[in-house]
Scaffold this active site. Structure first.
Site, PDB file in Angstrom:
ATOM      1  N   ARG A   1       0.743  -1.284   0.024  1.00 38.07           N
ATOM      2  CA  ARG A   1      -0.133   0.148  -0.164  1.00 38.07           C
ATOM      3  C   ARG A   1       0.716   1.461   0.022  1.00 38.07           C
ATOM      4  NH1 ARG A   1      -5.216   1.945  -0.186  1.00 38.07           N
ATOM      5  NH2 ARG A   1      -6.290   2.780   1.239  1.00 38.07           N
TER       6      ARG A   1
ATOM      7  N   THR B   1      -9.922   0.007  -9.410  1.00 37.28           N
ATOM      8  CA  THR B   1      -9.075  -0.759  -9.044  1.00 37.28           C
ATOM      9  C   THR B   1      -9.551  -1.704  -9.841  1.00 37.28           C
ATOM     10  OG1 THR B   1      -9.288   0.481  -6.845  1.00 37.28           O
ATOM     11  CG2 THR B   1      -8.136  -1.622  -6.539  1.00 37.28           C
TER      12      THR B   1
ATOM     13  N   ASN C   1      -6.686   4.429  -6.668  1.00 39.29           N
ATOM     14  CA  ASN C   1      -7.593   5.198  -6.193  1.00 39.29           C
ATOM     15  C   ASN C   1      -8.549   5.328  -7.121  1.00 39.29           C
ATOM     16  OD1 ASN C   1      -9.346   5.586  -4.144  1.00 39.29           O
ATOM     17  ND2 ASN C   1      -8.145   7.234  -2.868  1.00 39.29           N
TER      18      ASN C   1
ATOM     19  N   SER D   1      -7.033   0.988   3.781  1.00 37.32           N
ATOM     20  CA  SER D   1      -8.225   0.620   2.710  1.00 37.32           C
ATOM     21  C   SER D   1      -9.395  -0.612   2.353  1.00 37.32           C
ATOM     22  CB  SER D   1      -7.197  -0.238   1.691  1.00 37.32           C
ATOM     23  OG  SER D   1      -7.671  -1.230   0.601  1.00 37.32           O
TER      24      SER D   1
ATOM     25  N   GLY E   1     -13.905  -1.176  -6.396  1.00 37.15           N
ATOM     26  CA  GLY E   1     -15.080  -0.902  -6.395  1.00 37.15           C
ATOM     27  C   GLY E   1     -15.289   0.136  -4.870  1.00 37.15           C
ATOM     28  N   GLY E   2     -14.109   0.488  -4.168  1.00 36.32           N
ATOM     29  CA  GLY E   2     -14.229   0.930  -2.970  1.00 36.32           C
ATOM     30  C   GLY E   2     -15.384   0.450  -2.029  1.00 36.32           C
TER      31      GLY E   2
HETATM   32  O1  DON Z   1      -8.190   0.788  -0.832  1.00 40.40           O
HETATM   33  C1  DON Z   1      -9.357   1.281  -1.085  1.00 40.40           C
HETATM   34  O2  DON Z   1     -10.312   0.563  -0.439  1.00 40.40           O
HETATM   35  C2  DON Z   1     -10.035   2.010  -2.217  1.00 40.40           C
HETATM   36  N1  DON Z   1      -8.648   3.162  -2.403  1.00 40.40           N
HETATM   37  C3  DON Z   1     -10.558   1.715  -3.626  1.00 40.40           C
HETATM   38  C4  DON Z   1     -10.061   2.009  -4.146  1.00 40.40           C
HETATM   39  C5  DON Z   1     -11.716   1.421  -5.606  1.00 40.40           C
HETATM   40  O3  DON Z   1     -11.522  -0.047  -5.204  1.00 40.40           O
HETATM   41  C6  DON Z   1     -11.915   2.278  -6.775  1.00 40.40           C
HETATM   42  N2  DON Z   1     -12.780   1.617  -7.545  1.00 40.40           N
HETATM   43  N3  DON Z   1     -13.988   1.579  -7.870  1.00 40.40           N
END
Ligand code: DON
Length: 577
Positions: free
Chosen positions: A112, A387, A407, A458, A479-480
């Protein structure tokens, strides 16, 4: 579009030019002109790979077929994604890798990004201590110290079989010779033109009046950067010319990353976080990701219930799973952060007794209220949207589950001038102010406050699952904040609702993250009658177009594997042999 190598410009130093020429003309079996027929599901006898892009899957398969193991393939795939999937595949970001060898040993690699040494807790706040809009998401100040190249080198040094140069080569070829962009990538590139222009020179290869499917993307500077990495491994990125280019970029845009930050960056091998659900053993990512902890929490908050009898997206199953999700995200907000800086009570948070107690206020017919439901107090127990994910199993049965990110789409939108890669905007994953939501609506507290050299929390959840001691599934997603609930629901769909993997992934999903107090649903998720009943119980709904994009491999009972991508990303693609 020509498939032949371009001539090396005369102004490159001769030795470097010759080296590069040798590199470019060495064999790479990937044809950049290939028609992108993304394959969403397939069965393979020996080895399988699922990625977010057909060219990356092809590279992965080629490495596996030529004797590389799952880690070799993962390294080659990640470098390829940095070229063909610039919105998330990266050199300027970071990620997590969960590994399970065929003898059952496991490992977790945390690469990370880190806050630069000059970062501080108030760096995104104005004089009144309110967050300044966009400061943690766009531009140089949003970037954390990248971890990807150091991470890939660490993985390769511990487990790799094929030479490093062999794994970087396909990416160099694709960057140098160019490849045709997919429709999805063209759309993404078009949507961010304004930001690209704001932060980059007009000759940046991503700037163009209009991108169309099939247009050629050539990334000469990126090819040269990859060549430095091929020759110097991590030092080719964190030192010398590449470091100089990153520092110049930081100076030109007011970023904080220094040469010392780059020199100091180290990935960390951690013990994978493990727990059980029925006959299954879950192996996932510990902090600095919250993914593993939250996934185990959700599974253990629902495993007492007859989900199979309730049925897929029944009132009972949806209500129970939403309540488990709500509680896990409340704990995430309070307790989860970089465990190198904050004592994350991991064992307590995934303790089965704690998780039973966490559901004691669960009511079968009423929604909880997030405003009244705070993080759990395990101390009473006395006894923790862009991501990309890659799942791989090699011919010996070794498995890699790897998620990596910038991100947001194209990170902070800054391309390092002269080096050709985007920098992340991962700093936004810190809690920039307690209680203030980040771009995914996630709130946090002291555990995830900004500190020099700390990793931001994360939600990435690269996961490997065993059944009765044997490899069962490899999965993960971009997917955040919706990543964790997607992994949770796909697994439950397979093991409780008996869905084939492809259907389990495609099935519409719901998501609750404690705050805001609402269930996010994809269109058609949750039958209208079920939704009415849940609303009558006090649940609130909000529809969003798309949630996390799962990529998974499942071992078949009679040998071989089924690999499946997600219809939510047209470019998701499986390969194998
Ligand atoms: O690490 C994390 O949780 C976020 N930075 C992930 C970002 C993400 O998956 C965006 N995507 N669709």
């Amino acid at each position: 579009m020509s498939n032949s190598s371009r001539t090396i410009p005369a102004f490159y130093p001769i030795i470097f030019g010759l080296t590069l020429l040798l590199l470019i003309t060495s064999a790479c079996n990937v044809n950049p002109e290939m028609v992108y027929e993304a394959d969403k599901e397939e069965e393979y006898d020996h080895a399988a790979v699922v990625t977010g892009h057909p060219l990356a899957s092809e590279v992965g398969k080629e490495i596996l077929e030529s004797g590389g193991n799952a880690v070799d393939a993962a390294v080659a795939v990640q470098f390829t994604l940095a070229v063909v999937y610039p919105r998330a595949g990266n050199l300027g970001g970071g990620g997590f890798m969960v590994y399970r060898a065929n003898d059952g040993t496991t490992a977790a690699l945390d690469y990370r990004e880190k806050a630069p040494a000059a970062a501080n807790r108030d760096m995104y706040l104005d004089e009144e201590k309110n967050p300044i809009d966009g400061l943690s998401t766009k531009g140089h100040l949003a970037a954390g110290v990248p971890g990807t190249v150091a991470g890939l080198m660490a993985a390769h040094e511990r487990y790799g079989k094929l030479p490093w140069a062999r794994l970087v080569q396909p990416a160099i070829d694709l960057a140098w010779n160019g490849f045709s962009v997919t429709e999805t990538e063209a759309e993404r590139l078009n949507s961010f033109q304004e930001a690209f222009q704001e932060f980059n020179d007009p000759d940046c290869p991503f700037i163009k009046e209009e991108w169309k499917k099939g247009d050629e993307l050539v990334q000469t500077n990126l090819a040269i950067t990859l060549n430095r990495i091929r020759e110097g491994k991590a030092a080719g990125f964190y030192q010398g010319e590449n470091a100089r280019l990153i520092i110049n970029e930081m100076k030109s845009g007011g970023g904080l990353i220094t040469y010392q930050d780059l020199l100091d960056y180290q990935p960390v091998w951690r013990e994978a976080i493990t727990g059980t659900y029925d006959d299954y053993r879950i192996i996932s990512m510990p902090p600095s990701s919250s993914g593993g902890v939250a996934l185990l929490q959700m599974l253990n908050m629902v495993d007492w219930a007859p989900l199979r009898i309730y049925g897929f997206q029944s009132i009972e199953a949806t209500h129970l799973m939403v309540e488990a999700e709500r509680r896990a995200y409340a704990d995430r907000a309070e307790y989860l952060g970089d465990s190198d800086f904050y004592e994350v009570p991991i064992e307590s948070l995934i303790d089965k007794k704690y998780l039973i107690s966490r559901m004691q206020d669960f009511s079968a017919d009423t929604a909880s209220t997030s405003g009244l439901l705070t993080a759990g107090d395990f101390r009473k127990m006395k006894e923790s949207f862009e991501t990309t994910h890659t799942s791989i199993v090699d011919a010996e049965g070794n498995a890699v589950s790897l998620t990596t990110t910038l991100n947001s789409n194209f990170g902070c939108k800054v391309v390092v001038d002269g080096a050709g890669f985007f920098l992340n905007n991962e700093m936004d994953d810190f809690s920039v102010k307690p209680g203030t939501p980040n771009q995914f609506g996630l709130v946090g507290a002291e555990a995830n406050a900004i500190k020099a050299n700390k990793r931001m929390l994360s939600s990435m959840t690269p996961t490997i699952i065993e059944k009765n001691g044997e490899l069962f599934m490899v999965l993960g997603a971009p997917g955040g904040s919706t990543i964790i609930t997607a992994v949770f629901q796909v697994f439950i769909n397979v093991v409780e609702f008996d869905m084939p993997l492809e259907d389990a992934i495609a099935a519409p999903r719901f998501h609750h993250q404690w705050l805001p107090d609402e269930i996010l649903v994809e269109p058609n998720a949750v039958d209208p009658a079920v939704r009415d009943s849940l609303q009558a119980m006090g649940h609130k709904f909000r529809e969003i177009n798309r949630m996390a994009v799962v990529k998974a491999i499942q071992k078949l009972p009679d040998g071989g594997y089924v690999a499946a991508g997600d219809p939510r990303n047209p470019d998701d693609d499986v390969s194998g042999y």
